[in-house]
Enzyme design. Structure first.
Site, PDB file in Angstrom:
ATOM      1  N   CYS A 117       0.850  -1.199   0.000  1.00 32.39           N
ATOM      2  CA  CYS A 117       0.000   0.000   0.000  1.00 32.39           C
ATOM      3  C   CYS A 117       0.883   1.245   0.000  1.00 32.39           C
ATOM      4  O   CYS A 117       1.729   1.404   0.879  1.00 32.39           O
ATOM      5  CB  CYS A 117      -0.867  -0.023   1.254  1.00 32.39           C
ATOM      6  SG  CYS A 117      -1.686   1.542   1.601  1.00 32.39           S
ATOM      7  N   CYS A 166      -4.069   7.188  -1.603  1.00 33.35           N
ATOM      8  CA  CYS A 166      -5.363   7.251  -2.297  1.00 33.35           C
ATOM      9  C   CYS A 166      -6.477   7.800  -1.417  1.00 33.35           C
ATOM     10  O   CYS A 166      -7.442   8.373  -1.921  1.00 33.35           O
ATOM     11  CB  CYS A 166      -5.734   5.874  -2.821  1.00 33.35           C
ATOM     12  SG  CYS A 166      -4.324   5.003  -3.509  1.00 33.35           S
ATOM     13  N   THR A 180      -4.317   5.059   7.375  1.00 29.27           N
ATOM     14  CA  THR A 180      -3.292   4.702   6.399  1.00 29.27           C
ATOM     15  C   THR A 180      -2.359   5.886   6.136  1.00 29.27           C
ATOM     16  O   THR A 180      -2.816   6.966   5.772  1.00 29.27           O
ATOM     17  CB  THR A 180      -3.972   4.284   5.086  1.00 29.27           C
ATOM     18  OG1 THR A 180      -4.812   3.171   5.351  1.00 29.27           O
ATOM     19  CG2 THR A 180      -2.962   3.916   4.014  1.00 29.27           C
ATOM     20  N   GLU A 219      -0.242   1.930   9.153  1.00 27.79           N
ATOM     21  CA  GLU A 219      -1.543   2.254   9.772  1.00 27.79           C
ATOM     22  C   GLU A 219      -1.253   2.699  11.206  1.00 27.79           C
ATOM     23  O   GLU A 219      -0.413   2.113  11.875  1.00 27.79           O
ATOM     24  CB  GLU A 219      -2.475   1.038   9.825  1.00 27.79           C
ATOM     25  CG  GLU A 219      -2.588   0.222   8.551  1.00 27.79           C
ATOM     26  CD  GLU A 219      -3.356   0.896   7.441  1.00 27.79           C
ATOM     27  OE1 GLU A 219      -4.179   1.790   7.733  1.00 27.79           O
ATOM     28  OE2 GLU A 219      -3.129   0.534   6.262  1.00 27.79           O
ATOM     29  N   HIS A 236     -13.140   5.554  -3.501  1.00 27.34           N
ATOM     30  CA  HIS A 236     -12.107   4.750  -2.852  1.00 27.34           C
ATOM     31  C   HIS A 236     -12.263   3.257  -3.140  1.00 27.34           C
ATOM     32  O   HIS A 236     -11.268   2.531  -3.189  1.00 27.34           O
ATOM     33  CB  HIS A 236     -12.116   5.025  -1.351  1.00 27.34           C
ATOM     34  CG  HIS A 236     -10.823   4.693  -0.695  1.00 27.34           C
ATOM     35  ND1 HIS A 236      -9.603   5.096  -1.196  1.00 27.34           N
ATOM     36  CD2 HIS A 236     -10.535   3.954   0.412  1.00 27.34           C
ATOM     37  CE1 HIS A 236      -8.629   4.634  -0.428  1.00 27.34           C
ATOM     38  NE2 HIS A 236      -9.176   3.937   0.554  1.00 27.34           N
ATOM     39  N   TYR A 248      -9.171   0.516  -5.115  1.00 25.22           N
ATOM     40  CA  TYR A 248      -8.605  -0.771  -4.729  1.00 25.22           C
ATOM     41  C   TYR A 248      -8.085  -1.591  -5.913  1.00 25.22           C
ATOM     42  O   TYR A 248      -7.659  -2.732  -5.732  1.00 25.22           O
ATOM     43  CB  TYR A 248      -9.600  -1.554  -3.862  1.00 25.22           C
ATOM     44  CG  TYR A 248      -9.422  -1.193  -2.409  1.00 25.22           C
ATOM     45  CD1 TYR A 248      -9.799   0.059  -1.934  1.00 25.22           C
ATOM     46  CD2 TYR A 248      -8.811  -2.059  -1.519  1.00 25.22           C
ATOM     47  CE1 TYR A 248      -9.587   0.415  -0.620  1.00 25.22           C
ATOM     48  CE2 TYR A 248      -8.601  -1.716  -0.195  1.00 25.22           C
ATOM     49  CZ  TYR A 248      -8.990  -0.478   0.247  1.00 25.22           C
ATOM     50  OH  TYR A 248      -8.769  -0.132   1.556  1.00 25.22           O
ATOM     51  N   CYS A 269      -5.464  -0.917  -6.875  1.00 28.99           N
ATOM     52  CA  CYS A 269      -4.075  -1.027  -6.398  1.00 28.99           C
ATOM     53  C   CYS A 269      -3.727  -2.489  -6.144  1.00 28.99           C
ATOM     54  O   CYS A 269      -2.603  -2.915  -6.364  1.00 28.99           O
ATOM     55  CB  CYS A 269      -3.872  -0.208  -5.128  1.00 28.99           C
ATOM     56  SG  CYS A 269      -4.763  -0.866  -3.701  1.00 28.99           S
ATOM     57  N   GLU A 286      -6.594  -5.764   4.881  1.00 30.03           N
ATOM     58  CA  GLU A 286      -6.989  -4.419   4.462  1.00 30.03           C
ATOM     59  C   GLU A 286      -7.898  -4.495   3.232  1.00 30.03           C
ATOM     60  O   GLU A 286      -8.806  -3.695   3.072  1.00 30.03           O
ATOM     61  CB  GLU A 286      -5.731  -3.595   4.176  1.00 30.03           C
ATOM     62  CG  GLU A 286      -5.923  -2.111   4.402  1.00 30.03           C
ATOM     63  CD  GLU A 286      -6.041  -1.336   3.124  1.00 30.03           C
ATOM     64  OE1 GLU A 286      -5.722  -1.910   2.074  1.00 30.03           O
ATOM     65  OE2 GLU A 286      -6.465  -0.177   3.189  1.00 30.03           O
TER      66      GLU A 286
HETATM   67 FE1  SF4 Z   1      -3.303   1.774  -0.076  1.00 31.15          FE
HETATM   68 FE2  SF4 Z   1      -4.673   0.707  -2.094  1.00 31.15          FE
HETATM   69 FE3  SF4 Z   1      -5.893   2.211  -0.201  1.00 31.15          FE
HETATM   70 FE4  SF4 Z   1      -4.257   3.280  -2.053  1.00 31.15          FE
HETATM   71  S1  SF4 Z   1      -6.250   2.275  -2.395  1.00 31.15           S
HETATM   72  S2  SF4 Z   1      -4.311   3.789   0.116  1.00 31.15           S
HETATM   73  S3  SF4 Z   1      -2.679   1.714  -2.200  1.00 31.15           S
HETATM   74  S4  SF4 Z   1      -4.886   0.205   0.063  1.00 31.15           S
HETATM   75 FE    FE Z   2      -7.467   1.647   2.461  1.00 31.32          FE
END
Ligand code: SF4
Ligand code: FE
Length: 515
Positions: free
Chosen positions: A110, A114, A201, A267, A302, A306, A308, A456
């Protein structure tokens, strides 16, 4: 009082590179607790540093691929991180996802930015609509704040999740009012806020954070309807660093046993004790009827952020394919089939996330938002598929992924050579490479980065039930039942336009002709 509008910006040069960013975090006056002690300098702490490296990568990517990870700011005319940008078309939304996949691939974890990006975008459209209803001036204030963040190219985090206390009670019904962040005192110059935000985060790696309500609020919750910008080093803030699985491996020296010694997530719990916020940094104060709109728009952005995890999944699939190769089994058809299965799951996450962005639309403010149905479907996949991808990677890794000796034995003057002999896979592959890949799989599926890739993925941006509620609300069953009745000959429709659904519905977006 340390805090005033833009105080953290003045006198600081604009951050351009990962190194500039790391430097900008030094010598701040943060109260951070970790292992029962206060942390002197988080930048130099071996357990914290990998999380800082992951954020630094967002700056470096902006240099390596400026079109992907940066934009020309409409507020300053200068290039800034895409994480600070307000989306003004679907291309902006899509590029956020492409940047996220790339960063997931390159960090395997992570990269923490974001939440702030999605908070900026959600707040931009919501403040516009609050002002429209109540003749407030939040939108202009927010634009000024965004401008100051662009001038410094700062990291802005988002702080949403309250600790919540008794989940059956509304914020104002809690015995302890601090279970939700709220306004504890007012003066002519601003407000004081108290409470705590959990699972924050990248909060220590940010320069500022946007505090927001966590859920729908009622009339009696007005003091909880607060959105504001706070510098992370404001007086009255304390951070309690969250432990992660296998986190102390970074304090043991060496680089093999960590699996990914460069990057990790972060975190922490953030405690607010009468933290002062000047008026010009307040973007919601008492408009409880807009709290749910803010939360829903934020989660809409958001939950498709994800994607990501598809980038992280790419790295894990690569690790699984590598260990199969190092073990000499990469030619077996069942191994290939498992890699295909992992890829199918991973691309399903990406496919729904990017589709949500492509199906984005304009809010009244002009800012674009992604499609909420597909965003929730994306996040719902993310609550499940990384677990199956992880299971398959452990299947391909074999039992050694959890029984390997430590690197101290591997490099031991007496026993090391024997271990390298007995842990050898394919002859042309150094044993250390085999061990490193196994440790990476351990890191991503059981260790530090399993925090982000698994749990997460389950709970971040709302637990699975939260997505099912939204999917249920958006699924337009009446429309679908009507389609069935027409096909079954129960209902005859003369005018086909009569079955077009209400404005703003999912199917209206599905059938919209792209620009
Ligand atoms: Fe982290 Fe993914 Fe959340 Fe971005 S979207 S803050 S990379 S978990
Ligand atoms: Fe998150």
């Amino acid at each position: 009082m340390k805090q005033s509008e833009g105080s953290a910006v003045s006198g600081k040069t604009k951050i351009r590179t990962g190194q500039d960013y790391i430097q900008s975090l030094r010598n701040r006056d943060l109260e951070i607790y970790l292992f029962g002690e206060k942390v002197d300098e988080p930048v130099d702490h071996p357990m914290i540093r990998p999380s800082i490296n992951a954020v630094a990568k967002t700056y470096d990517l902006a240099h390596e691929a400026p079109e992907l990870a940066s934009v020309i700011s409409p507020f300053t005319g200068e290039r800034v991180s895409r994480f600070l940008h307000i989306c003004t078309d679907t291309k902006d939304l899509v590029l956020q996802n492409k940047m996220q996949r790339k960063l997931g691939q390159e960090t395997g974890t992570c990269f923490q930015r974001c939440v702030g990006m999605d908070a900026f975008n959600a707040l931009y459209s919501v403040t516009f609509e609050v002002d429209e209803k109540y003749s407030t001036i939040y939108h202009e204030r927010l634009k000024k704040f965004i401008t100051s963040m662009h001038q410094a190219n700062y990291v802005v985090g988002g702080a949403m999740t309250d600790v919540k206390g008794d989940r059956s009670l509304a914020p104002h019904q809690q015995e302890d009012p601090d279970m939700f962040v709220h306004i504890s005192r007012r003066t002519a110059e601003g407000v004081y806020i108290s409470g705590a935000k959990a699972h924050q985060t990248g909060c220590i790696n940010s320069h500022w954070m946007i505090v927001m309500p966590t859920m729908k609020l009622g009339k009696e919750d007005q003091d909880y309807a607060v959105a504001a910008a706070v510098p992370v080093d404001a007086t009255g803030i304390t951070y309690i660093y969250g432990r992660q699985s296998c986190d102390t491996r970074s304090m043991e020296g060496g680089s093999i046993d960590q699996g990914n010694s460069s990057y990790s997530g972060q975190e922490a719990m953030v405690l607010f004790e009468n933290v002062f916020v000047p008026n010009q940094l307040i973007f919601m104060d008492g408009e409880y009827d807009f709290a749910s709109m803010l939360v829903e728009r934020f989660t809409t952005y958001h939950r498709r952020s994800y994607v990501c995890k598809s980038g992280v999944g790419d790295a894990l699939i690569g690790a699984a394919a590598s260990i199969a190769e190092y073990n000499g089994v990469d030619g077996a058809s069942h191994i290939k089939d498992k890699l295909v299965q992992m890829t199918h799951l991973n691309e399903t996450i990406y496919g729904t996330g990017i589709a949500s962005s492509y199906q984005g639309y304009a809010t009244k403010s002009g800012a674009f938002i992604c499609d909420p149905m597909l965003s929730n479907v994306c996040k719902h996949h993310v609550t499940k598929f990384p677990y199956e991808i992880s299971r398959l990677s452990q299947d391909l890794a074999g039992g050694l992924v959890v029984t390997l000796p430590s690197e101290k034995e591997i490099n031991h003057p007496e026993i090391g050579a024997l271990l390298k002999k007995y842990l050898q896979g394919k002859k042309e592959i150094p044993t250390e490479h085999r061990i490193r890949i196994l440790r990476l799989i351990e890191n991503m599926t059981l260790g530090r980065n399993a925090v982000g890739y698994l749990t997460e993925s389950l709970h971040g941006a709302g637990s699975p039930q939260a997505q099912r509620i939204l999917i249920g609300r958006l699924m337009q069953l009446e429309y679908k039942k009507r389609l069935a009745r027409i096909l079954a000959g129960i209902e005859v429709v003369e005018d086909k336009t009569a079955i077009v659904q209400e404005l703003g519905s999912y199917f209206e977006r599905v059938f919209k002709i792209p620009d």
